[in-house]
Design a protein around this motif. Structure first.
Motif, mmCIF file in Angstrom:
data_model
loop_
_atom_site.group_PDB
_atom_site.id
_atom_site.type_symbol
_atom_site.label_atom_id
_atom_site.label_comp_id
_atom_site.label_asym_id
_atom_site.label_seq_id
_atom_site.Cartn_x
_atom_site.Cartn_y
_atom_site.Cartn_z
ATOM 1 N N ILE A 39 -37.214 27.169 2.650
ATOM 2 C CA ILE A 39 -38.263 26.621 1.782
ATOM 3 C C ILE A 39 -38.841 25.360 2.434
ATOM 4 O O ILE A 39 -38.114 24.587 3.060
ATOM 5 C CB ILE A 39 -37.706 26.300 0.375
ATOM 6 N N ALA A 41 -41.034 22.029 1.306
ATOM 7 C CA ALA A 41 -41.556 21.272 0.155
ATOM 8 C C ALA A 41 -42.564 20.244 0.657
ATOM 9 O O ALA A 41 -42.242 19.409 1.501
ATOM 10 C CB ALA A 41 -40.411 20.579 -0.578
ATOM 11 N N THR A 43 -45.063 17.063 -0.160
ATOM 12 C CA THR A 43 -45.282 15.965 -1.108
ATOM 13 C C THR A 43 -46.306 14.994 -0.541
ATOM 14 O O THR A 43 -46.487 14.891 0.674
ATOM 15 C CB THR A 43 -43.975 15.200 -1.405
ATOM 16 N N SER A 47 -46.177 15.441 -5.996
ATOM 17 C CA SER A 47 -45.731 16.658 -5.354
ATOM 18 C C SER A 47 -46.979 17.494 -5.068
ATOM 19 O O SER A 47 -48.031 17.293 -5.690
ATOM 20 C CB SER A 47 -44.763 17.420 -6.255
ATOM 21 N N ASP A 98 -40.888 18.683 3.921
ATOM 22 C CA ASP A 98 -39.437 18.824 4.104
ATOM 23 C C ASP A 98 -39.159 20.294 4.394
ATOM 24 O O ASP A 98 -39.288 21.149 3.517
ATOM 25 C CB ASP A 98 -38.681 18.388 2.845
ATOM 26 N N ASN A 100 -36.747 23.201 5.137
ATOM 27 C CA ASN A 100 -35.342 23.611 4.991
ATOM 28 C C ASN A 100 -35.115 24.927 5.705
ATOM 29 O O ASN A 100 -35.827 25.908 5.450
ATOM 30 C CB ASN A 100 -34.994 23.755 3.506
ATOM 31 N N THR A 107 -32.380 20.310 6.999
ATOM 32 C CA THR A 107 -33.686 19.776 6.571
ATOM 33 C C THR A 107 -34.266 18.889 7.664
ATOM 34 O O THR A 107 -33.584 17.981 8.156
ATOM 35 C CB THR A 107 -33.556 18.917 5.294
ATOM 36 N N ILE B 39 -43.211 25.180 -13.827
ATOM 37 C CA ILE B 39 -42.368 24.648 -12.749
ATOM 38 C C ILE B 39 -42.306 23.125 -12.870
ATOM 39 O O ILE B 39 -43.297 22.483 -13.228
ATOM 40 C CB ILE B 39 -42.895 25.071 -11.365
ATOM 41 N N ALA B 41 -41.362 19.850 -10.507
ATOM 42 C CA ALA B 41 -41.068 19.425 -9.128
ATOM 43 C C ALA B 41 -40.532 18.003 -9.157
ATOM 44 O O ALA B 41 -41.182 17.091 -9.664
ATOM 45 C CB ALA B 41 -42.328 19.494 -8.277
ATOM 46 N N THR B 43 -39.265 14.642 -7.101
ATOM 47 C CA THR B 43 -39.382 13.958 -5.821
ATOM 48 C C THR B 43 -38.811 12.556 -5.939
ATOM 49 O O THR B 43 -38.768 11.971 -7.022
ATOM 50 C CB THR B 43 -40.852 13.855 -5.362
ATOM 51 N N SER B 47 -38.417 14.898 -1.007
ATOM 52 C CA SER B 47 -38.433 15.894 -2.071
ATOM 53 C C SER B 47 -36.991 16.072 -2.548
ATOM 54 O O SER B 47 -36.041 15.744 -1.825
ATOM 55 C CB SER B 47 -39.016 17.218 -1.560
ATOM 56 N N TYR B 50 -37.004 21.801 -7.150
ATOM 57 C CA TYR B 50 -37.902 22.282 -8.188
ATOM 58 C C TYR B 50 -37.114 23.153 -9.152
ATOM 59 O O TYR B 50 -36.112 23.762 -8.793
ATOM 60 C CB TYR B 50 -39.144 22.970 -7.631
ATOM 61 N N THR B 52 -37.409 26.058 -12.277
ATOM 62 C CA THR B 52 -38.229 27.081 -12.943
ATOM 63 C C THR B 52 -37.426 27.716 -14.077
ATOM 64 O O THR B 52 -36.193 27.632 -14.094
ATOM 65 C CB THR B 52 -38.651 28.176 -11.941
ATOM 66 N N THR B 63 -33.883 24.978 -7.360
ATOM 67 C CA THR B 63 -33.880 25.162 -5.912
ATOM 68 C C THR B 63 -33.999 23.787 -5.275
ATOM 69 O O THR B 63 -34.997 23.088 -5.465
ATOM 70 C CB THR B 63 -35.050 26.048 -5.454
ATOM 71 N N THR B 65 -34.564 21.071 -2.388
ATOM 72 C CA THR B 65 -35.491 21.107 -1.255
ATOM 73 C C THR B 65 -35.186 20.052 -0.195
ATOM 74 O O THR B 65 -36.012 19.812 0.684
ATOM 75 C CB THR B 65 -36.948 20.935 -1.748
ATOM 76 N N HIS B 66 -34.016 19.419 -0.293
ATOM 77 C CA HIS B 66 -33.610 18.481 0.772
ATOM 78 C C HIS B 66 -32.090 18.467 0.850
ATOM 79 O O HIS B 66 -31.412 18.419 -0.171
ATOM 80 C CB HIS B 66 -34.141 17.067 0.503
ATOM 81 N N ARG B 67 -31.573 18.451 2.085
ATOM 82 C CA ARG B 67 -30.112 18.539 2.281
ATOM 83 C C ARG B 67 -29.361 17.401 1.600
ATOM 84 O O ARG B 67 -28.180 17.530 1.289
ATOM 85 C CB ARG B 67 -29.783 18.550 3.785
ATOM 86 N N TYR B 70 -28.144 18.942 -1.595
ATOM 87 C CA TYR B 70 -27.540 20.287 -1.651
ATOM 88 C C TYR B 70 -26.275 20.278 -2.510
ATOM 89 O O TYR B 70 -25.412 19.411 -2.359
ATOM 90 C CB TYR B 70 -27.170 20.769 -0.240
#
Lengths: 148, 148
Positions: A39, A41, A43, A47, A98, A100, A107, B39, B41, B43, B47, B50, B52, B63, B65-67, B70
């Motif tokens: 993915i 992202a 911004t 966003s 970003d 991934n 990332t 959705i 998002a 940040t 990021s 996000y 849903t 989900t 969007t940045h390690r 995680y």
């Protein structure tokens, strides 16, 4: 439409992207291994969108995450370059992607600065502005303001 | 774990969220009509994630969007509150949630400031820190620094 010379490689580098009001601009992401992408992202002041692989590498799926960008964004496979169309003056500013991926470092971030120019006159004016942008990249801002 | 008094309603308001290093913290989104959510998002300096709707209102899908985040984030239905677990000092800072819904105004933004506190001592120290945070919200920062 026309972009500055900085490389958009490592986390700290900033790639300048120049666009014209009302037209489209492309942010070069230049993914080398599209099969690794999970993915991306995007911004900015808000966003912007996230991008995921589609059924084929040629058609990434874009989901816009702020009304400022509704119906104005798509992504180009397989490099995942991002296109913003119908550019507005307020689109100008810093953007980050970003990215991934499936493997270490998981990332990475690419940074951009979008500048939006107004078309001064039809045809001749556009050419003048484009040339001025290129000249400005080699001189000081003061010089460009005085020429304008 | 414990949060400041500001309301997280209009775009300009900032909600203070206080968390403890290594523990979990909840960002109150308090969605009133979960069936309208398309959705959300999140940040911060990067990021974040996000969110849903899932198969049911009780299980939104996150989900990351940045390690940096995680395996540390989930969302609670039906209000879409966001939980960050295993808090790190570097998680502190400003957070934004761009909430996209099916109807006008389509996107609203909620803003937060996350503060992460270190547990000084077990039990007694934690209670002291919590009380100090609450006291600090009613006095100047200088007062709190001198007490500490």
């Amino acid at each position: 439409m026309f972009s500055g010379p900085e490389a958009a490689g490592k986390d700290s580098e900033i790639f300048t992207v120049n666009g014209i009001l009302g037209e489209s601009v492309t942010f070069p992401v230049n993914i080398q291994e599209p099969q690794q992408v999970k993915i991306i992202a995007w911004t900015s002041k808000t966003s912007v969108a996230y991008v995921t692989p589609g059924d084929s590498e040629m058609a990434p799926i874009v989901t816009v995450t702020h009304r400022n960008y509704y119906e104005r964004i798509h992504a180009l496979g397989p490099k995942y370059n991002l296109v913003i169309s119908d550019l507005r003056m307020e689109d100008a500013g810093d953007y980050k992607a970003d990215i991934n991926i499936q493997v270490y470092p998981y990332t990475t971030t690419k940074r951009y600065n979008l500048q939006v120019y107004r078309k001064s006159w039809e045809d001749g004016g556009l050419l003048y502005d484009v040339l001025l942008v290129l000249v400005c990249q080699h001189f000081t801002e003061d010089f460009c303001i005085s020429v304008h």
